[in-house]
Design a protein around this motif. Structure first.
Motif, PDB file in Angstrom:
ATOM      1  N   ARG A   3      14.895 -31.054  -7.192  1.00  0.00           N
ATOM      2  CA  ARG A   3      16.299 -31.287  -7.445  1.00  0.00           C
ATOM      3  C   ARG A   3      16.872 -32.721  -6.249  1.00  0.00           C
ATOM      4  O   ARG A   3      17.190 -33.946  -6.417  1.00  0.00           O
ATOM      5  CB  ARG A   3      17.633 -30.717  -6.935  1.00  0.00           C
ATOM      6  N   ALA A   4      15.872 -32.402  -5.179  1.00  0.00           N
ATOM      7  CA  ALA A   4      16.105 -33.846  -3.684  1.00  0.00           C
ATOM      8  C   ALA A   4      15.182 -35.051  -4.184  1.00  0.00           C
ATOM      9  O   ALA A   4      16.053 -36.347  -4.321  1.00  0.00           O
ATOM     10  CB  ALA A   4      15.530 -32.625  -2.807  1.00  0.00           C
ATOM     11  N   TRP A   7      17.408 -36.796  -7.211  1.00  0.00           N
ATOM     12  CA  TRP A   7      18.718 -37.832  -6.466  1.00  0.00           C
ATOM     13  C   TRP A   7      18.240 -38.592  -5.659  1.00  0.00           C
ATOM     14  O   TRP A   7      18.798 -39.520  -5.703  1.00  0.00           O
ATOM     15  CB  TRP A   7      18.860 -36.338  -4.983  1.00  0.00           C
ATOM     16  N   LEU A  10      17.216 -40.926  -8.301  1.00  0.00           N
ATOM     17  CA  LEU A  10      18.951 -41.529  -8.839  1.00  0.00           C
ATOM     18  C   LEU A  10      19.618 -42.770  -7.367  1.00  0.00           C
ATOM     19  O   LEU A  10      19.474 -43.670  -8.408  1.00  0.00           O
ATOM     20  CB  LEU A  10      20.038 -40.116  -9.103  1.00  0.00           C
ATOM     21  N   VAL A  11      18.882 -42.356  -6.733  1.00  0.00           N
ATOM     22  CA  VAL A  11      20.348 -43.180  -5.363  1.00  0.00           C
ATOM     23  C   VAL A  11      18.932 -44.441  -5.430  1.00  0.00           C
ATOM     24  O   VAL A  11      19.392 -45.675  -4.936  1.00  0.00           O
ATOM     25  CB  VAL A  11      20.147 -42.354  -3.869  1.00  0.00           C
TER      26      VAL A  11
ATOM     27  N   GLN B  93      19.315 -34.228 -13.823  1.00  0.00           N
ATOM     28  CA  GLN B  93      20.644 -33.646 -11.893  1.00  0.00           C
ATOM     29  C   GLN B  93      21.671 -33.610 -12.759  1.00  0.00           C
ATOM     30  O   GLN B  93      22.640 -34.993 -12.874  1.00  0.00           O
ATOM     31  CB  GLN B  93      20.455 -35.150 -11.407  1.00  0.00           C
ATOM     32  N   ARG B  95      24.772 -32.209 -10.077  1.00  0.00           N
ATOM     33  CA  ARG B  95      25.131 -32.643  -9.743  1.00  0.00           C
ATOM     34  C   ARG B  95      25.149 -34.266  -9.692  1.00  0.00           C
ATOM     35  O   ARG B  95      25.024 -34.352  -8.721  1.00  0.00           O
ATOM     36  CB  ARG B  95      25.509 -32.345  -8.263  1.00  0.00           C
ATOM     37  N   GLY B  96      27.296 -34.888  -9.131  1.00  0.00           N
ATOM     38  CA  GLY B  96      26.881 -35.971  -8.844  1.00  0.00           C
ATOM     39  C   GLY B  96      26.486 -37.246 -10.371  1.00  0.00           C
ATOM     40  O   GLY B  96      26.927 -38.431 -10.074  1.00  0.00           O
ATOM     41  N   PHE B 100      26.551 -41.397 -10.962  1.00  0.00           N
ATOM     42  CA  PHE B 100      26.028 -42.295 -10.855  1.00  0.00           C
ATOM     43  C   PHE B 100      25.948 -42.947 -12.278  1.00  0.00           C
ATOM     44  O   PHE B 100      26.056 -44.177 -12.674  1.00  0.00           O
ATOM     45  CB  PHE B 100      24.591 -41.398 -11.092  1.00  0.00           C
TER      46      PHE B 100
END
Lengths: 271, 290
Positions: A3-4, A7, A10-11, B93, B95-96, B100
């Protein structure tokens, strides 16, 4: 852990996608010193709201805003009306050679505007529609109907059973009355989708106003922003303030009108 | 009961606009392309296919066609693959994801003019932030828009960024339309991550992907604003595409060579039609319509 990682990816992807928008909004309130600093400043050190006032003084953006609103508003209104009428004919009216006429409509989608822009320009300017307020007419005339809108609304109208129309006839309801009183309210989401799409494309037009408009009084906002870019090259803050102002309406539509955009954009993708 | 006449009344407003501003100009484009131009931009004497012969024997025009093809390739492929990657990531993914998705759709708020103006500032060789940040890493000043090798790539990158938002919106809508049961069933069978994407999601997205390929190609072939704003077709015509060339011959620097420009306009139309026909012929067979 997975998950991390997702993330993080995506960021990382969001940064370059968002950066030009951030830079337009943040740079619009940055002073020239921030924007030309080395190492470059990413966050404004002061709030230079006067960039906005100066941009408005440098190029008549206010006037151009009104011009663009008028031009896009007229195009949207007319395209909605002409598309509703044509879509109604295709969906509900008896017609000879329906497939041929429909094909004729769709064939207009295959003609790139840039391939016919020269004769259109010659015709519009020979009619004198580049002089004074007549420029408004020149800006909108070629765009008052659309096969795309007709196609999308025809699809929407066909969802309604023909019994709906028959029941209305039994009640003594004429075609126009049925169309405006019953069908149009029912098809409102599709009409909104066409409206949003048409408005965005009209608002964003570049080539046509660039070659057509001679009197700066009737210039559109998109061309105005690029003129700002030319005359204020030494002061990027002013230019970005102008860009921020020009972005407002479309930013608003993308954030709050997304579902209408998606409906309009994907109409052609689903068979 | 209404006769056939009524339908014509409803069609007339649209048909009138199409006749005056699409069909008649199309005929006129062909007519102009077969004529020379007088000094006022009117049609000169009949020259047959001379304008076309001039185009296709001119190395300059062949270069324009090549530039157009490269620009289309560089702007269409990365924008679709990039959007696909983003949308697949979003699907994994939860969440969020909505936030996004809105972020990735943001470039859609930009017009060609606003996007190009922002990028022209970013690309500025002396004070632009692109070189500012690269300079921090010790990279020498890059001439994004004035180096003949880089200019087309820089303009394409701007276009990729502009189109990303639209592509994300279309593909997200496609993902949203995939029935939950299908992905659930695949997950139960042990498919996850790349396998799920490769075997289930991407094939089910094929109508949207096909739509994007066709629409983006047409769009790229018609691009004008970003070239006019960022490079004016330069340096040394490195970014002069077909549409930009039409503009230069017809409207720039008082040129008004409408005959030659019209011949190019007809070439543009043939290219657009041919590309669309090829894509329908070759790609559509691979599309999985539900």
């Amino acid at each position: 852990m997975r998950r991390a990682l997702l993330w993080a990816v995506l960021v990382l992807a969001a940064v370059p996608v968002l950066f030009p928008l951030y830079y337009a909004l943040a740079g619009g309130v940055m002073g020239a010193r921030d924007l030309t600093a080395y190492p470059p400043a990413l966050v404004p050190t002061g709030l230079h709201l006067d960039n906005y006032a100066q941009a408005l003084r440098s190029v008549p953006l206010g006037r151009e805003y009104l011009n663009s609103a008028l031009q896009s508003g007229i195009i949207t209104l007319f395209q909605i009306v002409t598309s509703i009428l044509a879509a109604y004919a295709f969906a509900f009216l008896p017609m000879r050679a329906r497939a041929v006429v429909f094909g004729l409509f769709l064939s207009t989608l295959m003609v790139p505007w840039e391939a016919i822009i020269i004769p259109n320009y010659l015709a519009i300017s020979s009619l004198g529609l580049t002089k004074g307020p007549l420029t408004y007419l020149g800006l909108v005339l070629p765009f008052l109907a659309s096969a795309f809108g007709t196609f999308l609304l025809r699809q929407a109208f066909l969802q309604f059973p023909s019994e709906l129309r028959d029941a209305a006839v039994v009640d003594g309801c004429g075609h126009l009355r049925f169309l405006w009183r019953i069908l149009v309210p029912l098809a409102r989401p599709s009409i909104a989708a066409v409206g949003v799409y048409v408005f965005l494309s009209a608002w964003n037009q570049y080539f046509w106003p660039l070659i057509l408009v001679r009197d700066p009084q009737y210039q559109t906002l998109q061309i105005g922003v690029t003129q700002l870019n030319d005359v204020e090259a030494a002061d990027p803050g002013l230019i970005l303030a102008g860009v921020s102002m020009a972005l407002l309406p479309t930013l608003f539509i993308v954030i709050f009108g997304q579902r209408f955009i998606v409906r309009g954009l994907t109409a052609g993708a689903v068979k | 009961m209404a006769g056939y006449g009524l339908s014509w009344a409803y069609l007339l407003p649209s048909l009138a606009v199409f006749a005056l501003f699409v069909f008649w100009p199309l005929g006129r484009s062909i007519y102009l392309s077969l004529h020379g131009s007088d000094i006022f931009g009117g049609a000169g004497r009949f020259v047959g296919l001379d304008n076309y012969a001039e185009l296709f024997t001119e190395p300059r025009f062949l270069k324009v066609l090549g530039t157009t093809a490269l620009f289309t390739l560089f702007s269409v492929v990365p924008a679709i693959l990039g959007a696909l990657a983003l949308v697949l990531l979003l699907e994994a993914q939860i969440r969020g994801a909505k936030v996004f998705r809105t972020i990735f759709a943001m470039p859609f708020a930009f017009s060609v003019a606003t996007a190009s103006v922002v990028f022209s500032i970013i690309y500025n060789p002396a004070i632009g932030i692109a070189n500012g940040l690269l300079g921090q890493l010790g990279v020498d000043r890059v001439h994004w828009l004035t180096s003949p090798d880089l200019a087309l790539l820089s303009v394409s990158a701007t276009t990729v960024w502009m189109n990303l938002g639209y592509n994300v919106l279309v593909l997200s809508a496609g993902v949203g339309a995939i029935p939950q049961e299908v992905t659930e069933a695949a997950r139960l069978d042990g498919a996850s991550g790349l396998r799920l994407a490769g075997r289930i999601t991407v094939p089910l997205l094929s109508p949207q992907l096909f739509f994007l390929v066709v629409v983006s190609t047409i769009h790229a072939l018609q691009s004008f604003g970003q070239i006019h704003i960022l490079t004016k077709g330069g340096p040394d015509e490195a970014t002069t595409t077909l549409v930009y060339s039409i503009y230069e011959n017809a409207f720039a620097y008082g040129s008004a060579d409408f005959g030659l420009a019209s011949a190019q306009a007809i070439v543009l139309m043939v290219v657009v039609l041919a590309m669309t026909a090829i894509q329908f012929g070759v790609l559509e067979r691979k599309v999985h319509y539900r």
